[in-house]
Design a protein around this motif. Structure first.
Motif, PDB file in Angstrom:
ATOM      1  N   SER A  80      -5.390-117.626  68.926  1.00  0.00           N
ATOM      2  CA  SER A  80      -4.240-118.643  68.461  1.00  0.00           C
ATOM      3  C   SER A  80      -4.737-120.118  68.517  1.00  0.00           C
ATOM      4  O   SER A  80      -5.268-120.564  69.710  1.00  0.00           O
ATOM      5  N   LEU A  81      -4.880-120.984  67.634  1.00  0.00           N
ATOM      6  CA  LEU A  81      -5.269-122.395  67.551  1.00  0.00           C
ATOM      7  C   LEU A  81      -4.493-123.114  68.555  1.00  0.00           C
ATOM      8  O   LEU A  81      -5.014-124.164  69.018  1.00  0.00           O
ATOM      9  N   PHE A  82      -3.084-122.878  68.683  1.00  0.00           N
ATOM     10  CA  PHE A  82      -2.325-123.871  69.427  1.00  0.00           C
ATOM     11  C   PHE A  82      -2.289-123.437  70.798  1.00  0.00           C
ATOM     12  O   PHE A  82      -1.290-123.959  71.540  1.00  0.00           O
ATOM     13  N   ALA A  83      -2.756-122.240  71.182  1.00  0.00           N
ATOM     14  CA  ALA A  83      -2.871-121.721  72.559  1.00  0.00           C
ATOM     15  C   ALA A  83      -4.335-120.978  72.758  1.00  0.00           C
ATOM     16  O   ALA A  83      -4.506-119.939  73.184  1.00  0.00           O
ATOM     17  N   PRO A  84      -5.328-121.882  72.637  1.00  0.00           N
ATOM     18  CA  PRO A  84      -6.617-121.326  72.518  1.00  0.00           C
ATOM     19  C   PRO A  84      -7.358-120.784  73.603  1.00  0.00           C
ATOM     20  O   PRO A  84      -7.482-121.702  74.804  1.00  0.00           O
ATOM     21  N   ASN A  85      -7.830-119.437  73.591  1.00  0.00           N
ATOM     22  CA  ASN A  85      -8.599-118.994  74.802  1.00  0.00           C
ATOM     23  C   ASN A  85      -9.860-118.504  73.584  1.00  0.00           C
ATOM     24  O   ASN A  85      -9.860-117.407  72.978  1.00  0.00           O
ATOM     25  N   ILE A  86     -10.780-119.355  73.688  1.00  0.00           N
ATOM     26  CA  ILE A  86     -11.800-119.247  72.410  1.00  0.00           C
ATOM     27  C   ILE A  86     -13.282-118.571  72.803  1.00  0.00           C
ATOM     28  O   ILE A  86     -13.452-118.586  74.104  1.00  0.00           O
ATOM     29  N   LEU A  87     -13.573-117.708  72.008  1.00  0.00           N
ATOM     30  CA  LEU A  87     -14.892-117.315  71.926  1.00  0.00           C
ATOM     31  C   LEU A  87     -15.666-117.413  70.586  1.00  0.00           C
ATOM     32  O   LEU A  87     -15.174-117.088  69.568  1.00  0.00           O
ATOM     33  N   ALA A  88     -16.754-118.299  70.479  1.00  0.00           N
ATOM     34  CA  ALA A  88     -17.580-118.627  69.474  1.00  0.00           C
ATOM     35  C   ALA A  88     -18.669-118.002  69.777  1.00  0.00           C
ATOM     36  O   ALA A  88     -19.188-118.091  70.627  1.00  0.00           O
ATOM     37  N   SER A  89     -19.412-117.340  68.576  1.00  0.00           N
ATOM     38  CA  SER A  89     -20.693-116.835  68.729  1.00  0.00           C
ATOM     39  C   SER A  89     -21.545-117.111  67.264  1.00  0.00           C
ATOM     40  O   SER A  89     -20.885-117.407  66.262  1.00  0.00           O
ATOM     41  N   ASN A  90     -22.638-116.707  67.412  1.00  0.00           N
ATOM     42  CA  ASN A  90     -23.586-116.859  66.088  1.00  0.00           C
ATOM     43  C   ASN A  90     -23.091-115.948  65.129  1.00  0.00           C
ATOM     44  O   ASN A  90     -23.715-115.627  63.781  1.00  0.00           O
ATOM     45  N   GLY A  91     -22.190-114.883  65.456  1.00  0.00           N
ATOM     46  CA  GLY A  91     -21.567-114.087  64.476  1.00  0.00           C
ATOM     47  C   GLY A  91     -22.552-112.694  64.377  1.00  0.00           C
ATOM     48  O   GLY A  91     -22.033-111.664  63.560  1.00  0.00           O
ATOM     49  N   ASN A  92     -23.486-112.540  65.189  1.00  0.00           N
ATOM     50  CA  ASN A  92     -24.476-111.419  65.240  1.00  0.00           C
ATOM     51  C   ASN A  92     -23.614-110.190  65.988  1.00  0.00           C
ATOM     52  O   ASN A  92     -23.375-110.428  66.938  1.00  0.00           O
ATOM     53  N   GLY A  93     -23.365-109.156  65.155  1.00  0.00           N
ATOM     54  CA  GLY A  93     -22.566-108.117  65.716  1.00  0.00           C
ATOM     55  C   GLY A  93     -23.139-107.479  66.887  1.00  0.00           C
ATOM     56  O   GLY A  93     -22.295-107.196  67.745  1.00  0.00           O
ATOM     57  N   LYS A  94     -24.352-107.278  66.973  1.00  0.00           N
ATOM     58  CA  LYS A  94     -24.847-106.579  68.338  1.00  0.00           C
ATOM     59  C   LYS A  94     -24.819-107.571  69.390  1.00  0.00           C
ATOM     60  O   LYS A  94     -24.488-107.091  70.506  1.00  0.00           O
ATOM     61  N   LEU A  95     -24.981-108.771  69.346  1.00  0.00           N
ATOM     62  CA  LEU A  95     -24.826-109.791  70.660  1.00  0.00           C
ATOM     63  C   LEU A  95     -23.250-109.984  70.711  1.00  0.00           C
ATOM     64  O   LEU A  95     -22.957-109.685  71.894  1.00  0.00           O
ATOM     65  N   LEU A  96     -22.429-109.930  69.840  1.00  0.00           N
ATOM     66  CA  LEU A  96     -21.083-110.137  69.950  1.00  0.00           C
ATOM     67  C   LEU A  96     -20.529-109.123  70.777  1.00  0.00           C
ATOM     68  O   LEU A  96     -19.745-109.249  71.790  1.00  0.00           O
ATOM     69  N   SER A  97     -20.807-107.749  70.447  1.00  0.00           N
ATOM     70  CA  SER A  97     -20.343-106.597  71.262  1.00  0.00           C
ATOM     71  C   SER A  97     -20.885-106.508  72.563  1.00  0.00           C
ATOM     72  O   SER A  97     -20.133-106.040  73.430  1.00  0.00           O
ATOM     73  N   SER A  98     -22.286-106.591  72.635  1.00  0.00           N
ATOM     74  CA  SER A  98     -22.733-106.668  74.039  1.00  0.00           C
ATOM     75  C   SER A  98     -21.950-107.713  74.997  1.00  0.00           C
ATOM     76  O   SER A  98     -21.926-107.585  76.073  1.00  0.00           O
ATOM     77  N   PHE A  99     -21.863-108.979  74.391  1.00  0.00           N
ATOM     78  CA  PHE A  99     -21.484-109.981  75.362  1.00  0.00           C
ATOM     79  C   PHE A  99     -19.888-109.713  75.786  1.00  0.00           C
ATOM     80  O   PHE A  99     -19.467-109.881  76.861  1.00  0.00           O
ATOM     81  N   LYS A 100     -19.056-109.051  74.714  1.00  0.00           N
ATOM     82  CA  LYS A 100     -17.669-108.697  74.893  1.00  0.00           C
ATOM     83  C   LYS A 100     -17.848-107.670  75.972  1.00  0.00           C
ATOM     84  O   LYS A 100     -16.958-107.790  77.004  1.00  0.00           O
ATOM     85  N   LYS A 101     -18.537-106.663  75.968  1.00  0.00           N
ATOM     86  CA  LYS A 101     -18.742-105.465  76.953  1.00  0.00           C
ATOM     87  C   LYS A 101     -19.273-106.075  78.297  1.00  0.00           C
ATOM     88  O   LYS A 101     -18.618-105.582  79.325  1.00  0.00           O
ATOM     89  N   ASN A 102     -20.233-106.571  78.421  1.00  0.00           N
ATOM     90  CA  ASN A 102     -20.951-106.845  79.678  1.00  0.00           C
ATOM     91  C   ASN A 102     -20.491-108.092  80.431  1.00  0.00           C
ATOM     92  O   ASN A 102     -20.827-107.975  81.666  1.00  0.00           O
ATOM     93  N   ILE A 103     -20.045-109.105  79.732  1.00  0.00           N
ATOM     94  CA  ILE A 103     -19.287-110.456  80.206  1.00  0.00           C
ATOM     95  C   ILE A 103     -18.196-110.383  80.310  1.00  0.00           C
ATOM     96  O   ILE A 103     -17.543-110.809  81.307  1.00  0.00           O
ATOM     97  N   LEU A 104     -17.462-110.467  79.138  1.00  0.00           N
ATOM     98  CA  LEU A 104     -15.921-110.486  79.120  1.00  0.00           C
ATOM     99  C   LEU A 104     -15.130-109.411  79.643  1.00  0.00           C
ATOM    100  O   LEU A 104     -14.115-109.590  79.763  1.00  0.00           O
ATOM    101  N   ASN A 105     -15.851-108.133  79.490  1.00  0.00           N
ATOM    102  CA  ASN A 105     -15.272-106.930  79.904  1.00  0.00           C
ATOM    103  C   ASN A 105     -14.023-106.608  79.057  1.00  0.00           C
ATOM    104  O   ASN A 105     -12.924-106.335  79.603  1.00  0.00           O
ATOM    105  N   ILE A 106     -14.183-106.883  77.836  1.00  0.00           N
ATOM    106  CA  ILE A 106     -13.019-106.499  76.725  1.00  0.00           C
ATOM    107  C   ILE A 106     -13.697-105.608  75.776  1.00  0.00           C
ATOM    108  O   ILE A 106     -14.844-105.525  75.267  1.00  0.00           O
TER     109      ILE A 106
END
Length: 260
Positions: A234-260
Motif C-alpha cells: 500500500s503506497l499510503f501505509a507502506p511496508n516496503i520491499l524493493a529488489s533488483n527483481g531477480n526471482g531467485k534472489l527475491l524468493s530466497s530473501f523472503k524465505k530466509n530473511i523475511l520468513n514469509i
C-alpha cells in the motif's frame, strides 16, 4: 519534449537552486522534536517544504499537495513531498539525505525525482519511460544469490512490533547476506537499488513521502516493489520491499530473511 519531461526538468532545476541557496547562506540548523525525541524537524525542512509547495502548485495548476511537514490539501492529483528525507543525518551534518518529489495521478505515481545535494545526484523517473541518474539511464543489479547480495534496511521506532521484527530480520541478514547497511534515508535506499548499488531494501511503517518517488524509480530501472509483510503493498501505509527483481534472489530473501 513531453509534459512529464518538462515537469521533471523544472523540478530538478528547482531542487538544485534551493539547495545551492542554502549552501550559500551557511544556514544554522534549528531542531525541534515532533512526536518524540527521535522524530525531529529542522527549520530547513520547513523552509524547503514551503518553497516547494508554492512552486509545485503553480507548476501544475489544479494539483493538490501532500507533504511531510504541512499535511494534505484537496485534489485527485497531488504532489507527494519529503523536503529532507534523512533529517537526523542532515541535522548532524552527515551527508546522506535527500529531497523527494512525486506526482500522484490516476491512482498511481507517474513521475518521481530524488535529489541528493551532498553528491549532486538527481534520480528521476517517468512512468513507462525509464529511470535516470543525472540524465544517464540506470538499471538494477543482476545479483541472484543471497550470499552475494548487499541489502539495506531502516529502523522504525514508532511500532514495537515492527522494531522487534526488524531486529530479528537484521540478525538473519547479517548471517546470510554479503553486506547489510542502515544508512538513514529510505528514498536514497530505493534509488541505490535502482542503480545497482544495493540489491534489496526493506523497511516497515514508512510514509508515502518516504517511498513514492523511489518506488517508481526502482520499477522503471527494472526492479520489483512489494510488501515486506504477508500483505499487498500500500503506497499510503507502506511496508516496503524493493529488489533488483531477480526471482531467485527475491524468493530466497523472503524465505530466509523475511520468513514469509
Amino acid at each position: 519534449m513531453s509534459s512529464e519531461r518538462i515537469l521533471v526538468k523544472e523540478i530538478s532545476e528547482k531542487l538544485r537552486e534551493i539547495w545551492r541557496g542554502l549552501a550559500d547562506t551557511r544556514q544554522i540548523i534549528n531542531i525541534k522534536e515532533k512526536t518524540g525525541f527521535r522524530d525531529i524537524v529542522t527549520d530547513v525542512d520547513i523552509a524547503i517544504e514551503k518553497v516547494l509547495r508554492d512552486f509545485l502548485i503553480l507548476l501544475l495548476p489544479g494539483t493538490g499537495y501532500f507533504g511531510e511537514e504541512t499535511g494534505k490539501t484537496s485534489g485527485e492529483d497531488f504532489w507527494i513531498v519529503d523536503p529532507v528525507d534523512g533529517t537526523t543525518n542532515f541535522s548532524r551534518k552527515n551527508p546522506h539525505f535527500a529531497t523527494q518529489v512525486a506526482l500522484y495521478s490516476r491512482k498511481e505515481i507517474i513521475l518521481g525525482v530524488v535529489y541528493d545535494p551532498s553528491r549532486d545526484e538527481m534520480f528521476t523517473a517517468i512512468k513507462s519511460k525509464g529511470a535516470f541518474l543525472n540524465g544517464n539511464k540506470i538499471h538494477v543489479s543482476d545479483v541472484s544469490e543471497l550470499e552475494k547480495s548487499s541489502v539495506h534496511t531502516g529502523l522504525q521506532y514508532s511500532s514495537n512490533t515492527a522494531f522487534e521484527r526488524v531486529t530479528l530480520r537484521i540478525k538473519q541478514a547479517i548471517a546470510k547476506c554479503r553486506a547489510l547497511r542502515i544508512a538513514g534515508s529510505a528514498c536514497l535506499d530505493l534509488c541505490y537499488v535502482a542503480c545497482g548499488r544495493s540489491d534489496i531494501f526493506w523497511e516497515e511503517s514508512l510514509q508515502p513521502w518516504d517511498v513514492s518517488a523511489g518506488k517508481l524509480i526502482v520499477e522503471e530501472a527494472g526492479g520489483y516493489v512489494g510488501s515486506c509483510l504477508d500483505e499487498p503493498f500500500s503506497l499510503f501505509a507502506p511496508n516496503i520491499l524493493a529488489s533488483n527483481g531477480n526471482g531467485k534472489l527475491l524468493s530466497s530473501f523472503k524465505k530466509n530473511i523475511l520468513n514469509i
